[in-house]
Scaffold this motif. Structure first.
Motif, short mmCIF file in Angstrom:
data_model
loop_
_atom_site.label_atom_id
_atom_site.label_comp_id
_atom_site.label_asym_id
_atom_site.label_seq_id
_atom_site.Cartn_x
_atom_site.Cartn_y
_atom_site.Cartn_z
N LYS A 153 0.68 -0.76 0.20
CA LYS A 153 0.61 -0.03 0.14
C LYS A 153 0.64 1.35 0.09
N LEU A 154 0.70 2.04 -1.11
CA LEU A 154 1.22 3.64 -0.33
C LEU A 154 0.78 4.48 -0.06
N ALA A 155 -0.31 4.64 0.63
CA ALA A 155 -0.19 5.52 1.26
C ALA A 155 -1.65 4.46 2.53
N PRO A 156 -1.50 5.36 3.83
CA PRO A 156 -2.48 4.59 4.36
C PRO A 156 -4.25 4.24 4.47
N ARG A 157 -4.50 5.68 3.21
CA ARG A 157 -5.74 5.60 2.89
C ARG A 157 -6.08 5.26 1.77
N ASP A 158 -5.50 4.31 0.68
CA ASP A 158 -5.69 4.73 -0.46
C ASP A 158 -6.29 3.07 -0.19
N ASN A 159 -6.89 2.54 -1.18
CA ASN A 159 -8.37 1.57 -0.75
C ASN A 159 -7.77 0.26 -2.14
N VAL A 160 -6.48 0.85 -2.32
CA VAL A 160 -6.38 -0.37 -3.14
C VAL A 160 -4.44 -0.54 -3.39
N ALA A 161 -3.57 -2.01 -3.45
CA ALA A 161 -2.29 -2.37 -3.16
C ALA A 161 -1.63 -2.60 -4.36
N VAL A 162 -0.31 -2.39 -4.44
CA VAL A 162 0.79 -2.65 -5.84
C VAL A 162 1.08 -3.80 -5.59
N ALA A 163 0.76 -4.93 -6.46
CA ALA A 163 1.93 -6.18 -6.15
C ALA A 163 3.23 -5.69 -6.57
N LEU A 164 3.82 -5.97 -5.69
CA LEU A 164 5.54 -5.94 -6.15
C LEU A 164 6.26 -8.22 -6.45
N ARG A 165 5.62 -8.34 -6.55
CA ARG A 165 5.27 -9.69 -7.35
C ARG A 165 4.72 -10.39 -7.32
N PRO A 166 5.01 -11.38 -8.90
CA PRO A 166 3.57 -11.45 -9.12
C PRO A 166 2.82 -12.10 -8.20
N LEU A 167 1.21 -12.09 -8.01
CA LEU A 167 0.01 -13.40 -7.62
C LEU A 167 -0.70 -14.24 -8.73
N ARG A 168 -0.54 -14.83 -7.41
CA ARG A 168 -1.53 -16.58 -8.59
C ARG A 168 -2.71 -16.98 -7.59
N ALA A 169 -3.43 -16.48 -8.38
CA ALA A 169 -4.79 -16.65 -8.10
C ALA A 169 -5.00 -18.08 -6.60
N GLY A 170 -5.72 -17.62 -5.61
CA GLY A 170 -5.94 -18.57 -4.77
C GLY A 170 -4.52 -18.09 -3.52
N GLU A 171 -3.72 -17.83 -4.01
CA GLU A 171 -2.81 -17.14 -2.60
C GLU A 171 -3.42 -16.22 -1.50
N SER A 172 -2.90 -16.53 -0.83
CA SER A 172 -3.36 -15.88 0.78
C SER A 172 -2.36 -14.43 0.98
N LEU A 173 -2.64 -13.16 1.06
CA LEU A 173 -1.71 -12.93 1.67
C LEU A 173 -1.85 -12.12 2.65
N VAL A 174 -1.36 -11.46 3.62
CA VAL A 174 -1.82 -10.69 4.49
C VAL A 174 -1.44 -9.30 5.01
N LEU A 175 -2.42 -8.08 4.65
CA LEU A 175 -1.47 -6.34 4.43
C LEU A 175 -3.00 -5.96 5.02
N ASP A 176 -2.24 -4.85 5.80
CA ASP A 176 -1.93 -3.86 6.82
C ASP A 176 -2.96 -5.37 8.55
N GLY A 177 -2.50 -6.10 8.31
CA GLY A 177 -2.98 -7.10 9.80
C GLY A 177 -4.15 -8.43 9.05
N VAL A 178 -4.48 -7.64 7.61
CA VAL A 178 -6.27 -8.16 7.18
C VAL A 178 -5.78 -9.53 5.76
N PRO A 179 -6.24 -10.71 6.37
CA PRO A 179 -6.19 -11.69 5.74
C PRO A 179 -6.85 -11.75 3.69
N LEU A 180 -6.11 -11.93 2.92
CA LEU A 180 -6.99 -11.73 1.71
C LEU A 180 -6.36 -13.13 0.20
N THR A 181 -7.98 -13.18 0.01
CA THR A 181 -6.99 -13.98 -1.08
C THR A 181 -7.18 -13.50 -2.57
N VAL A 182 -6.36 -13.55 -3.09
CA VAL A 182 -6.25 -13.52 -4.67
C VAL A 182 -7.26 -13.84 -5.05
#
Length: 90
Positions: free
Chosen positions: A2-31
């Motif tokens: 995330k480039l700024a705290p109030r952004d509602n999107v983040a930028v992929a710094l590497r290729p992300l795969r369908a079904g991959e799990s991430l944690v962003l700002d403490g929140v789990p996400l599934t791609v």
């Protein structure tokens, strides 16, 4: 990334795969699909007609609801480069 705290999107710094799990700002996400480097992923749920905010700048408007972890791109965003939109106060 995330480039700024109030952004509602983040930028992929590497290729992300369908079904991959991430944690962003403490929140789990599934791609939802493969996402290329430099593309955007929803950092939280985004409502239809809500501004897409990257680096505190509105860069588009959601054309449909976008779930957290989903790819944010031309298939669900329309341009908002006109200087008529302002961010709501924090």
């Amino acid at each position: 990334m995330k480039l700024a705290p109030r952004d509602n999107v983040a930028v992929a710094l590497r290729p992300l795969r369908a079904g991959e799990s991430l944690v962003l700002d403490g929140v789990p996400l599934t791609v939802d699909r493969d996402i290329a480097v430099g593309h955007k992923v929803a950092a939280r749920p985004i409502a239809s007609d809500e501004a897409i905010v990257k680096y505190l700048c509105p860069i588009g408007v959601a054309t449909a609801p976008i779930a957290a972890g989903h790819h944010v791109h031309t298939h669900n965003v329309k341009s908002a480069y006109l200087p008529t939109y302002t961010l709501p106060a924090a």
